[in-house]
Design a protein around this motif. Structure first.
Motif, PDB file in Angstrom:
ATOM      1  N   GLU A   1      41.638  54.730   5.154  1.00  0.00           N
ATOM      2  CA  GLU A   1      41.898  55.152   3.770  1.00  0.00           C
ATOM      3  C   GLU A   1      43.506  56.113   3.702  1.00  0.00           C
ATOM      4  N   LYS A   2      43.963  56.029   2.802  1.00  0.00           N
ATOM      5  CA  LYS A   2      45.182  56.684   2.560  1.00  0.00           C
ATOM      6  C   LYS A   2      45.364  57.555   1.409  1.00  0.00           C
TER       7      LYS A   2
ATOM      8  N   ALA B   1      47.673  51.406  -8.913  1.00  0.00           N
ATOM      9  CA  ALA B   1      46.242  51.552  -9.078  1.00  0.00           C
ATOM     10  C   ALA B   1      45.886  52.914  -9.718  1.00  0.00           C
ATOM     11  N   PRO B   2      44.862  53.122 -10.285  1.00  0.00           N
ATOM     12  CA  PRO B   2      44.614  54.327 -10.830  1.00  0.00           C
ATOM     13  C   PRO B   2      44.105  55.578  -9.869  1.00  0.00           C
TER      14      PRO B   2
ATOM     15  N   GLN C   1      41.666  59.342  -2.575  1.00  0.00           N
ATOM     16  CA  GLN C   1      41.926  58.407  -1.461  1.00  0.00           C
ATOM     17  C   GLN C   1      41.877  56.961  -1.824  1.00  0.00           C
ATOM     18  N   TYR C   2      42.731  56.042  -1.301  1.00  0.00           N
ATOM     19  CA  TYR C   2      42.800  54.681  -1.565  1.00  0.00           C
ATOM     20  C   TYR C   2      42.661  53.686  -0.360  1.00  0.00           C
ATOM     21  N   ASP C   3      42.346  52.564  -0.507  1.00  0.00           N
ATOM     22  CA  ASP C   3      42.527  51.562   0.546  1.00  0.00           C
ATOM     23  C   ASP C   3      43.121  50.274  -0.126  1.00  0.00           C
ATOM     24  N   ALA C   4      42.795  49.241   0.633  1.00  0.00           N
ATOM     25  CA  ALA C   4      43.555  47.871   0.261  1.00  0.00           C
ATOM     26  C   ALA C   4      43.418  47.346  -1.066  1.00  0.00           C
ATOM     27  N   ARG C   5      42.198  47.842  -1.728  1.00  0.00           N
ATOM     28  CA  ARG C   5      41.881  47.369  -3.011  1.00  0.00           C
ATOM     29  C   ARG C   5      43.131  47.801  -3.975  1.00  0.00           C
TER      30      ARG C   5
ATOM     31  N   GLU D   1      39.852  46.681 -13.134  1.00  0.00           N
ATOM     32  CA  GLU D   1      38.781  47.654 -13.250  1.00  0.00           C
ATOM     33  C   GLU D   1      39.118  49.161 -12.830  1.00  0.00           C
ATOM     34  N   ARG D   2      39.063  50.031 -13.420  1.00  0.00           N
ATOM     35  CA  ARG D   2      39.666  51.450 -12.705  1.00  0.00           C
ATOM     36  C   ARG D   2      39.037  51.677 -11.539  1.00  0.00           C
ATOM     37  N   ASP D   3      37.693  51.705 -11.432  1.00  0.00           N
ATOM     38  CA  ASP D   3      37.024  52.339 -10.592  1.00  0.00           C
ATOM     39  C   ASP D   3      36.819  51.171  -9.174  1.00  0.00           C
ATOM     40  N   PRO D   4      37.538  51.388  -8.087  1.00  0.00           N
ATOM     41  CA  PRO D   4      37.753  50.474  -7.076  1.00  0.00           C
ATOM     42  C   PRO D   4      36.533  49.909  -6.304  1.00  0.00           C
TER      43      PRO D   4
END
Length: 469
Positions: free
Chosen positions: A166-167, A178-179, A186-190, A249-252
């Motif tokens: 995660e980045k 993305a939101p 933190q975010y990922d490939a989604r 969808e805002r929630d990954p």
């Protein structure tokens, strides 16, 4: 050696001409190779003085990723060079410009055209754990305007991301971000799936869902918890609307997964041109011919149309002119037989419809003391009426299935006698209607690449053959 700041730089072996675009730290020029071939390329020039540590890492990542990729839907990095002033990425030239310009000149894109974008490229990247992180229409190029072939470009932000990696670095373009990136969580490939949803929305409706006059307004809209409403116009298929809502969808954690995205019926990867297309078409034709010989007209027609769903991608994929002509000849033959079967099926369908209506009228007379049965029969009549409307097949199918649910419960409780016999016949007729309509809806929504069919002169005949009346 670099040229003056106000003109394109000079590079050994190439003549740089018009500027195609510019980004945070790079400018892209159209160029010609000085060799005999006079090959046209795009050269991305990065001024060394503009590079900080982060942008150097981005550039090295882009070179590393693109050098290792060979894919028809990803821009090809041919070579790279450098001098005292610039680093040069020599890439294939895409004459059709970018998807942003393509959308704006046409205002909106039909579903069939929008579907094509990035289908195989995204899967290719995902299988290799590469996230683009800056997906937007400006980074999706068209190989040409005559036969547009979409290619992903600009991997300056791309990352090799394992599923557990995660980045939290802010990357990408705010309008398509993305939101979880905008909120610096933190975010990922989604995040790429959110961007795909925004691009698809823009392609179908002509503008992105968060069109804003300022970054603060944009940020506020993206951070909001309000559900993203899809415009009613232009009308979209149910599958398309479902996919858009699940992408945006805002929630990954609630957003559609990559696995479900690639399996989604609207994405329809199954019918993308591939080396398997012809074999799958041939296998379906063998089944169609067998059903045809056995006198099962509805099943044969359905199988012929499913085969055509694969013959057209096979035409796209085939490069040998002689084999392409042979496939076209086969398609014409199967379209001709599908037309004959369509006439047979439509005739028997009309007879079944009349038979079902008269039996229902008699059953209605015998059900005056059964309000629940009368209500279920009214639903069946509404379904029949809806079926006769142009384009009402899906609504009719929903009504038939609702009516059947009620009638099956009532049939189980009905004592033996004439009314039970009529009710049993009604249930059988409605089941036959529902099965017929399922096939009709399936065939109507088949995805033969219309632009290819139109060029081959087969489009209208295929569409009409596989649309039951």
């Amino acid at each position: 050696m670099a040229g003056p700041a106000w003109g394109p730089p000079r590079l050994d072996g190439f003549i740089l001409t018009e500027r195609l675009g510019s980004g945070t730290y790079a400018t892209v020029y159209k160029a010609y190779a000085k060799k005999d071939t006079r090959e046209v390329v795009a050269i991305k020039c990065v001024a060394k003085k503009s590079l900080n540590k982060a942008s150097v890492e981005n550039l090295l990542t882009e070179i590393e990723i693109l050098k290792g990729i060979r894919h028809p839907h990803i821009v090809h990095l041919k070579d790279f060079q450098w001098d005292s002033d610039n680093i040069y990425l020599i890439m294939e030239f895409c004459a059709g410009g970018d998807l942003s310009r393509f959308i704006h000149t046409r205002r909106i894109l039909p579903e069939k055209v929008a579907r094509v974008f990035m289908q195989h490229a995204l899967q290719f990247l995902h299988e290799r754990n590469i996230s683009h992180l800056d997906l937007k229409p400006q980074n999706i190029l068209l190989s040409s305007l005559e036969k547009p072939h979409l290619k992903l470009a600009d991997f300056g932000f791309a990352q090799h991301m394992s599923p557990w990696d995660e980045k939290h670095v802010l990357r990408g373009s705010p309008l398509y971000m993305a939101p979880e990136m905008v909120c610096q969580r933190q975010y990922d490939a989604r995040v790429d799936l959110w961007s795909v949803g925004v691009i698809l929305y823009e392609a179908l409706f002509g503008q992105p869902p968060f069109a804003s006059r300022s970054f603060s307004e944009l940020e506020e809209k993206i951070r909001s918890n309000r559900v993203i409403e899809l415009p009613l116009r232009p009308p979209l298929s149910r599958d398309c609307r479902d996919l858009l809502q699940r992408l945006l969808e805002r929630d990954p954690n609630r957003r559609i997964s990559f696995q479900d995205f690639f399996a989604h019926p609207w994405v329809d990867l199954e019918h993308m041109p591939s080396r398997e297309s012809l074999a799958r078409a041939t296998a379906l034709v063998v089944q169609a011919v067998k059903k045809d010989q056995d006198g099962e007209a509805v099943a044969a027609l359905s199988l012929y149309c499913q085969a055509l769903d694969f013959f057209v991608p096979a035409l796209h994929y085939e490069v040998d002119a002689q084999r392409k002509e042979a496939i076209k000849a086969k398609v014409r033959q199967y379209v001709s037989r599908a037309e004959e079967l369509k006439a047979i099926v439509s005739s028997s369908n009309q007879a079944l419809l009349k038979q079902g209506t008269s039996a229902r009228d008699l059953l209605r007379e015998m059900a005056r003391d059964k309000p629940r049965l009368l209500a279920a029969l009214e639903v069946a009549s509404a379904a029949t009426a809806k079926e006769e409307e142009a384009g009402g097949e899906q609504d009719a199918l929903d009504l038939y299935q609702h009516g059947l649910g009620e009638l099956l419960v009532l049939l189980a409780a009905e004592p033996p006698g004439r009314r039970r016999e009529l009710l049993h016949t009604e249930v059988q007729n409605l089941m036959a209607r529902a099965e017929y309509l399922k096939e009709q809806v399936k065939m109507r929504e088949s995805h033969w690449a219309a632009e290819t069919l139109d060029k081959e002169g087969l489009s209208e005949s295929v569409r009409s053959s596989c649309t039951l009346q």
